[in-house]
Design a protein around this motif. Structure first.
Motif, PDB file in Angstrom:
ATOM      1  N   TYR A 112       0.785  -1.066  -0.019  1.00 15.42           N
ATOM      2  CA  TYR A 112       0.041   0.051   0.102  1.00 15.42           C
ATOM      3  C   TYR A 112       0.747   1.385   0.047  1.00 15.42           C
ATOM      4  CZ  TYR A 112      -3.354   3.562   1.352  1.00 15.42           C
ATOM      5  OH  TYR A 112      -4.210   4.666   1.417  1.00 15.42           O
ATOM      6  N   ALA A 113       1.937   1.380   0.452  1.00 14.85           N
ATOM      7  CA  ALA A 113       2.686   2.388   0.980  1.00 14.85           C
ATOM      8  C   ALA A 113       3.387   2.838  -0.315  1.00 14.85           C
ATOM      9  CB  ALA A 113       3.737   2.221   2.008  1.00 14.85           C
ATOM     10  N   THR A 114       3.605   1.862  -1.303  1.00 13.19           N
ATOM     11  CA  THR A 114       4.477   2.095  -2.468  1.00 13.19           C
ATOM     12  C   THR A 114       3.570   1.848  -3.599  1.00 13.19           C
ATOM     13  OG1 THR A 114       5.382   0.200  -2.777  1.00 13.19           O
ATOM     14  CG2 THR A 114       6.690   1.665  -1.394  1.00 13.19           C
ATOM     15  N   GLY A 115       2.307   1.610  -3.403  1.00 12.61           N
ATOM     16  CA  GLY A 115       1.293   1.241  -4.523  1.00 12.61           C
ATOM     17  C   GLY A 115       0.857   2.635  -5.065  1.00 12.61           C
ATOM     18  N   LYS A 116       0.157   2.525  -6.224  1.00 14.60           N
ATOM     19  CA  LYS A 116      -0.598   3.755  -7.146  1.00 14.60           C
ATOM     20  C   LYS A 116      -1.813   3.878  -6.756  1.00 14.60           C
ATOM     21  CE  LYS A 116       2.418   3.249 -11.240  1.00 14.60           C
ATOM     22  NZ  LYS A 116       2.745   3.025 -12.530  1.00 14.60           N
ATOM     23  N   ASN A 117      -2.318   4.978  -6.459  1.00 16.01           N
ATOM     24  CA  ASN A 117      -3.598   5.270  -6.158  1.00 16.01           C
ATOM     25  C   ASN A 117      -4.451   5.365  -7.433  1.00 16.01           C
ATOM     26  OD1 ASN A 117      -3.525   5.072  -3.351  1.00 16.01           O
ATOM     27  ND2 ASN A 117      -2.700   7.068  -3.087  1.00 16.01           N
ATOM     28  N   TYR A 118      -5.903   5.273  -7.418  1.00 14.96           N
ATOM     29  CA  TYR A 118      -6.782   5.526  -8.359  1.00 14.96           C
ATOM     30  C   TYR A 118      -7.901   5.786  -7.990  1.00 14.96           C
ATOM     31  CZ  TYR A 118      -3.673   2.359 -11.340  1.00 14.96           C
ATOM     32  OH  TYR A 118      -2.903   1.748 -12.135  1.00 14.96           O
ATOM     33  N   TRP A 119      -8.571   6.887  -8.801  1.00 11.78           N
ATOM     34  CA  TRP A 119     -10.165   7.290  -8.590  1.00 11.78           C
ATOM     35  C   TRP A 119     -11.056   6.143  -8.845  1.00 11.78           C
ATOM     36  CZ3 TRP A 119     -11.436  10.872  -5.175  1.00 11.78           C
ATOM     37  CH2 TRP A 119     -10.573  12.058  -5.255  1.00 11.78           C
ATOM     38  N   ALA A 120     -11.872   5.732  -7.980  1.00  3.82           N
ATOM     39  CA  ALA A 120     -13.192   4.668  -8.533  1.00  3.82           C
ATOM     40  C   ALA A 120     -14.523   5.191  -8.447  1.00  3.82           C
ATOM     41  CB  ALA A 120     -12.827   3.310  -7.859  1.00  3.82           C
ATOM     42  N   THR A 121     -15.267   4.944  -9.160  1.00  3.27           N
ATOM     43  CA  THR A 121     -16.695   5.336  -9.265  1.00  3.27           C
ATOM     44  C   THR A 121     -17.541   4.154  -9.378  1.00  3.27           C
ATOM     45  OG1 THR A 121     -16.868   5.713 -11.399  1.00  3.27           O
ATOM     46  CG2 THR A 121     -16.227   7.581 -10.323  1.00  3.27           C
ATOM     47  N   TYR A 122     -18.764   4.269  -8.476  1.00  5.89           N
ATOM     48  CA  TYR A 122     -19.609   3.311  -8.190  1.00  5.89           C
ATOM     49  C   TYR A 122     -21.052   3.903  -8.743  1.00  5.89           C
ATOM     50  CZ  TYR A 122     -16.337   0.044  -6.277  1.00  5.89           C
ATOM     51  OH  TYR A 122     -15.270  -0.760  -5.815  1.00  5.89           O
ATOM     52  N   ARG A 123     -21.597   3.636  -9.558  1.00  2.43           N
ATOM     53  CA  ARG A 123     -23.182   3.946 -10.010  1.00  2.43           C
ATOM     54  C   ARG A 123     -24.177   2.901  -9.101  1.00  2.43           C
ATOM     55  NH1 ARG A 123     -27.120   2.639 -13.854  1.00  2.43           N
ATOM     56  NH2 ARG A 123     -28.189   4.615 -14.563  1.00  2.43           N
ATOM     57  N   PHE A 124     -25.174   3.759  -8.633  1.00  2.00           N
ATOM     58  CA  PHE A 124     -26.377   3.031  -7.841  1.00  2.00           C
ATOM     59  C   PHE A 124     -27.309   2.891  -9.023  1.00  2.00           C
ATOM     60  CE2 PHE A 124     -30.306   2.823  -5.344  1.00  2.00           C
ATOM     61  CZ  PHE A 124     -30.210   1.866  -4.681  1.00  2.00           C
ATOM     62  N   ALA A 125     -27.764   1.284  -9.130  1.00  4.23           N
ATOM     63  CA  ALA A 125     -28.817   1.023  -9.774  1.00  4.23           C
ATOM     64  C   ALA A 125     -29.248  -0.471  -9.541  1.00  4.23           C
ATOM     65  CB  ALA A 125     -28.277   1.103 -11.240  1.00  4.23           C
ATOM     66  N   ASP A 126     -30.840  -0.410  -9.475  1.00  4.15           N
ATOM     67  CA  ASP A 126     -31.445  -1.723  -9.164  1.00  4.15           C
ATOM     68  C   ASP A 126     -31.037  -2.122  -7.760  1.00  4.15           C
ATOM     69  OD1 ASP A 126     -32.453  -1.875 -11.754  1.00  4.15           O
ATOM     70  OD2 ASP A 126     -30.898  -2.800 -12.634  1.00  4.15           O
ATOM     71  N   GLY A 127     -30.800  -1.366  -6.797  1.00  2.68           N
ATOM     72  CA  GLY A 127     -30.397  -1.594  -5.443  1.00  2.68           C
ATOM     73  C   GLY A 127     -29.189  -1.976  -5.221  1.00  2.68           C
ATOM     74  N   SER A 128     -28.322  -1.762  -6.102  1.00  3.98           N
ATOM     75  CA  SER A 128     -26.799  -2.175  -6.070  1.00  3.98           C
ATOM     76  C   SER A 128     -25.773  -0.812  -6.322  1.00  3.98           C
ATOM     77  CB  SER A 128     -26.386  -3.157  -6.852  1.00  3.98           C
ATOM     78  OG  SER A 128     -27.196  -4.251  -6.491  1.00  3.98           O
ATOM     79  N   LEU A 129     -24.434  -0.967  -5.655  1.00  2.00           N
ATOM     80  CA  LEU A 129     -23.501   0.025  -6.076  1.00  2.00           C
ATOM     81  C   LEU A 129     -22.608  -0.835  -6.852  1.00  2.00           C
ATOM     82  CD1 LEU A 129     -22.880   1.969  -2.794  1.00  2.00           C
ATOM     83  CD2 LEU A 129     -23.613   2.957  -5.049  1.00  2.00           C
ATOM     84  N   LEU A 130     -22.579  -0.333  -8.311  1.00  2.00           N
ATOM     85  CA  LEU A 130     -21.514  -1.066  -9.370  1.00  2.00           C
ATOM     86  C   LEU A 130     -20.576  -0.395  -9.842  1.00  2.00           C
ATOM     87  CD1 LEU A 130     -24.705  -2.756 -11.213  1.00  2.00           C
ATOM     88  CD2 LEU A 130     -23.321  -3.741  -9.364  1.00  2.00           C
ATOM     89  N   ARG A 131     -19.250  -0.803  -9.741  1.00  2.00           N
ATOM     90  CA  ARG A 131     -18.045   0.074 -10.058  1.00  2.00           C
ATOM     91  C   ARG A 131     -18.109   0.184 -11.597  1.00  2.00           C
ATOM     92  NH1 ARG A 131     -12.163  -1.854  -8.568  1.00  2.00           N
ATOM     93  NH2 ARG A 131     -12.533  -3.341  -9.988  1.00  2.00           N
ATOM     94  N   THR A 132     -17.891   1.300 -12.190  1.00  2.00           N
ATOM     95  CA  THR A 132     -18.148   1.645 -13.553  1.00  2.00           C
ATOM     96  C   THR A 132     -16.603   1.862 -14.029  1.00  2.00           C
ATOM     97  OG1 THR A 132     -18.062   4.176 -13.123  1.00  2.00           O
ATOM     98  CG2 THR A 132     -20.243   2.925 -13.231  1.00  2.00           C
ATOM     99  N   GLY A 133     -15.676   2.290 -13.318  1.00  2.00           N
ATOM    100  CA  GLY A 133     -14.439   2.394 -13.829  1.00  2.00           C
ATOM    101  C   GLY A 133     -13.331   3.116 -13.061  1.00  2.00           C
ATOM    102  N   CYS A 134     -12.150   3.359 -13.451  1.00  2.00           N
ATOM    103  CA  CYS A 134     -11.241   4.071 -12.559  1.00  2.00           C
ATOM    104  C   CYS A 134     -10.190   4.860 -13.516  1.00  2.00           C
ATOM    105  CB  CYS A 134     -10.495   3.070 -12.017  1.00  2.00           C
ATOM    106  SG  CYS A 134     -11.062   1.807 -10.666  1.00  2.00           S
ATOM    107  N   SER A 135      -9.573   5.900 -12.727  1.00  2.00           N
ATOM    108  CA  SER A 135      -8.541   6.708 -13.422  1.00  2.00           C
ATOM    109  C   SER A 135      -7.390   6.739 -12.438  1.00  2.00           C
ATOM    110  CB  SER A 135      -9.196   7.921 -13.798  1.00  2.00           C
ATOM    111  OG  SER A 135      -9.529   8.880 -12.799  1.00  2.00           O
ATOM    112  N   PRO A 136      -6.317   7.002 -12.724  1.00  2.00           N
ATOM    113  CA  PRO A 136      -5.039   7.238 -11.918  1.00  2.00           C
ATOM    114  C   PRO A 136      -5.295   8.509 -11.003  1.00  2.00           C
ATOM    115  CG  PRO A 136      -4.209   6.687 -14.018  1.00  2.00           C
ATOM    116  CD  PRO A 136      -5.541   6.816 -14.119  1.00  2.00           C
TER     117      PRO A 136
END
Length: 262
Positions: free
Chosen positions: A215-239
């Motif tokens: 974790y200390a040396t790993g790369k971070n990413y933004w991640a987005t989750y869309r709410f639909a049909d009662g679930s949070l589903l990941r749509t994608g990421c970007s650095p």
């Protein structure tokens, strides 16, 4: 006296046989059962804060109604205090209760999960307790009821040394409920919420890490989750190249980090 009268006079009186004994036992049992029923009626036949029937029908995360004050709050052992109510429409409002920040005298804060209180016209209706997250770091974002979209809130909290959780809570049929699939976790602290695709539902986003090699040396990413049909589903990421980088303003579709088996 006739022979028939003499014969009747010589007959022995009926003795209490098995039938009468059974009848007596049945009557005694009826008295005992009646007494038990009376005792149950007098005691109310309920658990603390609500009837057993009401408790069995509560949605996930819900706790049966009680007085609705600080002495009744599920987070009272962590000296929690109420925030200002957030209006959801139709006379309903939700209020976040924040636990006290950890000190040497406060019980282990890891157990102080987020707590919400549902109100109707200012009166207490229900307590709701989150699945995870620190109650003293929780933030609440809500959208009121709109055409075709239920009133709902995103419960956002930090968890652990650098993790975070997001849980969507819906107001349905006069009660707060959170589907099991509407809860996600992140690697970079408390996540955020916004309606990124303008569909009337809150989406959540935060930081994930590829743990390469840790974790200390790993790369971070933004991640987005869309709410639909009662679930949070990941749509994608970007650095996410720096901590000061602004959060995404739309749902992401890029590749997400793949973690190697530990």
């Amino acid at each position: 006296m006739t022979k028939r009268a003499t014969a009747l006079a010589r007959r022995r009186p009926l003795s209490p046989g098995p039938a009468l004994a059974l009848l007596g036992s049945a009557l005694a049992l009826g008295v005992v059962l009646a007494g038990c029923a009376s005792s149950a009626t007098q005691s109310g036949g309920s658990t603390a804060g609500g009837s057993a029937a009401a408790s069995s029908s509560q949605p996930p995360g819900a706790i049966s109604p009680g007085p609705g004050d600080a002495a009744d709050a599920p987070c009272r052992q962590w000296s929690c205090t109420p925030r200002q109510p957030v209006q959801l429409g139709g006379g309903y409002a939700v209020r976040l209760w924040s636990s006290a920040a950890p000190t040497a005298t406060v019980s282990p804060p890891d157990n102080s999960a987020p707590v919400l209180q549902l109100l109707r016209d200012g009166q207490h209706l229900q307590w709701w307790v989150g699945r995870s997250g620190f109650g003293w770091t929780t933030k609440l974002d809500c959208l009121p009821v709109e055409a075709g979209v239920s009133a709902h809130c995103a419960v956002l909290a930090a968890a652990g040394s650098h993790a975070g959780t997001a849980e969507l809570v819906l107001l349905r049929s006069g009660a707060l409920a959170s589907p099991a699939q509407a809860s996600v976790s992140f690697d970079g602290g408390r996540p955020m919420a916004a309606d990124l695709d303008r569909d009337g539902w809150l989406d959540v986003f935060g930081t994930e890490n590829d743990y390469q090699p840790n974790y200390a040396t790993g790369k971070n990413y933004w991640a987005t989750y869309r709410f639909a049909d009662g679930s949070l589903l990941r749509t994608g990421c970007s650095p996410r190249r720096t901590a000061a980088e602004p959060p995404p303003s739309r749902l992401l579709t890029g590749a997400c980090p793949v973690r190697s088996p530990s």
